[in-house]
Design a protein around this motif. Structure first.
Motif, short mmCIF file in Angstrom:
data_model
loop_
_atom_site.label_atom_id
_atom_site.label_comp_id
_atom_site.label_asym_id
_atom_site.label_seq_id
_atom_site.Cartn_x
_atom_site.Cartn_y
_atom_site.Cartn_z
N UNK A 84 45.05 -23.04 -74.95
CA UNK A 84 45.01 -24.18 -74.01
C UNK A 84 43.74 -24.11 -73.15
N UNK A 85 42.94 -25.20 -73.13
CA UNK A 85 41.72 -25.15 -72.32
C UNK A 85 42.03 -25.52 -70.86
N UNK A 86 40.96 -25.40 -70.04
CA UNK A 86 41.15 -25.60 -68.59
C UNK A 86 41.61 -27.02 -68.29
N UNK A 87 41.00 -28.02 -68.98
CA UNK A 87 41.34 -29.42 -68.67
C UNK A 87 42.79 -29.73 -69.03
N UNK A 88 43.28 -29.08 -70.10
CA UNK A 88 44.68 -29.25 -70.45
C UNK A 88 45.58 -28.66 -69.35
N UNK A 89 45.14 -27.50 -68.81
CA UNK A 89 45.89 -26.88 -67.71
C UNK A 89 45.89 -27.77 -66.48
N UNK A 90 44.72 -28.39 -66.19
CA UNK A 90 44.63 -29.27 -65.02
C UNK A 90 45.55 -30.48 -65.21
N UNK A 91 45.54 -31.02 -66.45
CA UNK A 91 46.39 -32.20 -66.71
C UNK A 91 47.87 -31.84 -66.52
N UNK A 92 48.27 -30.70 -67.03
CA UNK A 92 49.67 -30.28 -66.86
C UNK A 92 50.02 -30.06 -65.40
N UNK A 93 49.03 -29.51 -64.65
CA UNK A 93 49.27 -29.27 -63.22
C UNK A 93 49.54 -30.57 -62.49
N UNK A 94 48.71 -31.61 -62.77
CA UNK A 94 48.90 -32.89 -62.07
C UNK A 94 50.16 -33.61 -62.57
N UNK A 95 50.51 -33.37 -63.84
CA UNK A 95 51.78 -33.94 -64.32
C UNK A 95 52.95 -33.35 -63.54
N UNK A 96 52.89 -32.02 -63.30
CA UNK A 96 53.97 -31.36 -62.55
C UNK A 96 54.03 -31.86 -61.11
N UNK A 97 52.83 -32.05 -60.48
CA UNK A 97 52.80 -32.56 -59.09
C UNK A 97 53.37 -33.97 -59.04
N UNK A 98 52.99 -34.80 -60.03
CA UNK A 98 53.45 -36.19 -60.05
C UNK A 98 54.95 -36.27 -60.29
N UNK A 99 55.46 -35.34 -61.09
CA UNK A 99 56.90 -35.35 -61.41
C UNK A 99 57.75 -34.99 -60.19
N UNK A 100 57.16 -34.26 -59.25
CA UNK A 100 57.90 -33.88 -58.03
C UNK A 100 57.07 -34.29 -56.80
N UNK A 101 56.90 -35.60 -56.65
CA UNK A 101 55.99 -36.11 -55.62
C UNK A 101 56.40 -35.69 -54.21
N UNK A 102 57.68 -35.90 -53.89
CA UNK A 102 58.13 -35.60 -52.53
C UNK A 102 58.00 -34.10 -52.24
N UNK A 103 58.47 -33.29 -53.19
CA UNK A 103 58.40 -31.84 -53.00
C UNK A 103 56.95 -31.38 -52.86
N UNK A 104 56.07 -31.92 -53.70
CA UNK A 104 54.67 -31.53 -53.65
C UNK A 104 54.02 -31.97 -52.34
N UNK A 105 54.38 -33.19 -51.89
CA UNK A 105 53.81 -33.71 -50.64
C UNK A 105 54.20 -32.84 -49.46
N UNK A 106 55.48 -32.46 -49.40
CA UNK A 106 55.93 -31.61 -48.29
C UNK A 106 55.29 -30.23 -48.37
N UNK A 107 55.08 -29.74 -49.60
CA UNK A 107 54.48 -28.40 -49.76
C UNK A 107 53.04 -28.37 -49.25
N UNK A 108 52.31 -29.46 -49.49
CA UNK A 108 50.89 -29.48 -49.11
C UNK A 108 50.67 -29.85 -47.64
N UNK A 109 51.75 -30.12 -46.90
CA UNK A 109 51.61 -30.57 -45.51
C UNK A 109 50.84 -29.55 -44.66
N UNK A 110 51.17 -28.26 -44.81
CA UNK A 110 50.50 -27.23 -44.01
C UNK A 110 49.02 -27.16 -44.31
N UNK A 111 48.66 -27.22 -45.63
CA UNK A 111 47.24 -27.21 -46.01
C UNK A 111 46.54 -28.43 -45.43
N UNK A 112 47.21 -29.58 -45.55
CA UNK A 112 46.60 -30.83 -45.08
C UNK A 112 46.31 -30.76 -43.58
N UNK A 113 47.28 -30.25 -42.78
CA UNK A 113 47.08 -30.17 -41.33
C UNK A 113 45.95 -29.19 -41.00
#
Length: 412
Positions: A1-30
């Protein structure tokens, strides 16, 4: 699996759990929002101060009785010093070869009237003909002070633009008389705009001959007495002669004021660089506090990412087992989950950067404080986000990579 495939899977996982991902990134965002917003404001503030200091003359030395007083204790320790006098200024002019111009300055606050119009709290500076060149005042109409005005203590004045606007509106002030603390002065010149310095309107001011100032406000300035002390503006020959001029002035004044060799100077020399250094120290303190708040936010955000990645590994045990069974090595699995953690962190970081720019712009609009976004603050935001993703994503990724494929396939 190349890097771009890994990136695509990563964003698929984030998109599949939008609310959970959004709450998780809150600390980084602040955390990133705080860094970007505060850096933009501090950088803009420093640039504004540098610009305003340049209006005082970047090479000019200001010799004062007390110098920079930073505390009440400093003020108590320096208030008993001898006054600086006009003769001290002339001695510097006549004996310091690295000095181009010298101007003694006395100042006072006064109310200024013209007919029914009045300006309260105007700064009145008594000085000599050299001051307008040292302070780089532009005379937009009329004439400057002359030696005749000095010798005869004439009651003539040059007005700053704020005084002109408030007293005369659209009228021509030249030749008219204004009342300064009950004394009549003829308007001989109009000064160009200089703007404000640390909130102080530099155009709400009047320049009069220093001999007239002594006659009306203070009497003759002496080493001791209540008349006050003269501030001496010293312009060196050029930038290369600033330190030499400073040494010559220091040596001369120590001799004139009979300061023993073992004692410190009983006067202060203030430069634009010193003022800029003080402001940078103040903003550095704010920056340090901001870094502390940011690190705390990033720690909270990083723990959130580690937690959510551990959950993700637990939810995808079967998937990991299948992947390992069909070929991918440990480092491929590890890379996939680290990329997922970094992607999650970068989403929070980029969102924080955008919000930081908007916040800095809004603060700048509301309180008129300039904001300036530098390229390195953007790199800093990216760097923080990526580092947090790698650091806190490492353990869950390693756990996934070390998983036994047979055990993973049996997992229910």
């Amino acid at each position: 699996m190349n890097i771009w495939e890994s990136v695509r899977l990563a964003f698929d996982a984030i998109w599949a759990h939008k609310l959970r991902s959004g709450l998780t990134t809150l600390g980084i965002m602040i955390g990133v929002l705080t860094v970007i917003g505060m850096l933009a404001l501090i950088d803009g503030f420093n640039k504004m101060i540098a610009k305003q200091l340049s209006s005082l003359g970047t090479t000019t030395l200001y010799v004062q009785k007390q110098g920079l007083v930073m505390s009440h204790e400093d003020w108590l320790n320096t208030r008993g010093r001898k006054n600086l006098t006009i003769e001290d200024a002339y001695a510097i002019r006549d004996n310091c070869p690295s000095v181009l111009r010298v101007a003694p300055i006395l100042d006072n606050m006064a109310n200024v009237k013209y007919q029914k119009q009045e300006v309260l709290g105007t700064e009145v500076n008594g000085t000599t003909t050299e001051y307008q060149f040292i302070a780089e005042y532009e005379i937009i109409d009329g004439r400057p002070l002359s030696n005749v005005d000095m010798v005869h203590s004439r009651q003539v004045a040059m007005l700053g633009s704020t005084v002109v606007e408030k007293l005369f509106g659209q009228q021509d002030p030249l030749g008219k008389e204004v009342i300064i603390s009950g004394n009549r002065f003829e308007v001989i010149g109009l000064l160009g705009k200089k703007g404000s310095f640390l909130g102080n309107d530099q155009d709400n001011m009047i320049i009069i001959p220093i001999s007239t100032f002594e006659k009306i406000f203070t009497g003759q300035i002496r080493n001791r007495g209540r008349g006050g002390s003269v501030t001496i503006a010293v312009q060196p020959l050029d930038v290369a002669h600033i330190e030499t001029a400073k040494d010559e002035v220091t040596e001369l004044l120590r001799r004139r004021r009979k300061v023993p060799p073992s004692k410190p100077d009983d006067f202060g020399i203030v430069t634009a660089d010193q003022l800029m250094g003080i402001f940078k120290k103040i903003t550095a303190g704010v920056f340090g506090l901001m870094i502390g708040v940011t690190l705390l936010s990033l720690l909270v955000g990083g723990i959130g990412i580690m937690n959510i990645m551990l959950v993700s590994v637990s939810e995808r045990i079967k998937e990991i087992g299948i992947r390992k069974a069909i070929g991918p090595r440990k480092k491929d699995i590890m890379r996939q989950f680290i990329i997922e953690a970094v992607s999650l962190s970068l989403v929070g970081g980029v969102t924080g950067m955008i919000l930081g720019f908007i916040l800095a712009g809004l603060v700048s609009l509301v309180i008129k404080l300039p904001a300036s976004v530098s390229w390195w603050s953007v790199l800093l935001g990216f760097g923080f986000s990526a580092a947090v993703g790698i650091f806190f994503g490492w353990y869950p990724a390693q756990r996934a990579a070390e998983m036994d494929p047979i055990e993973a396939l049996r997992y229910e």
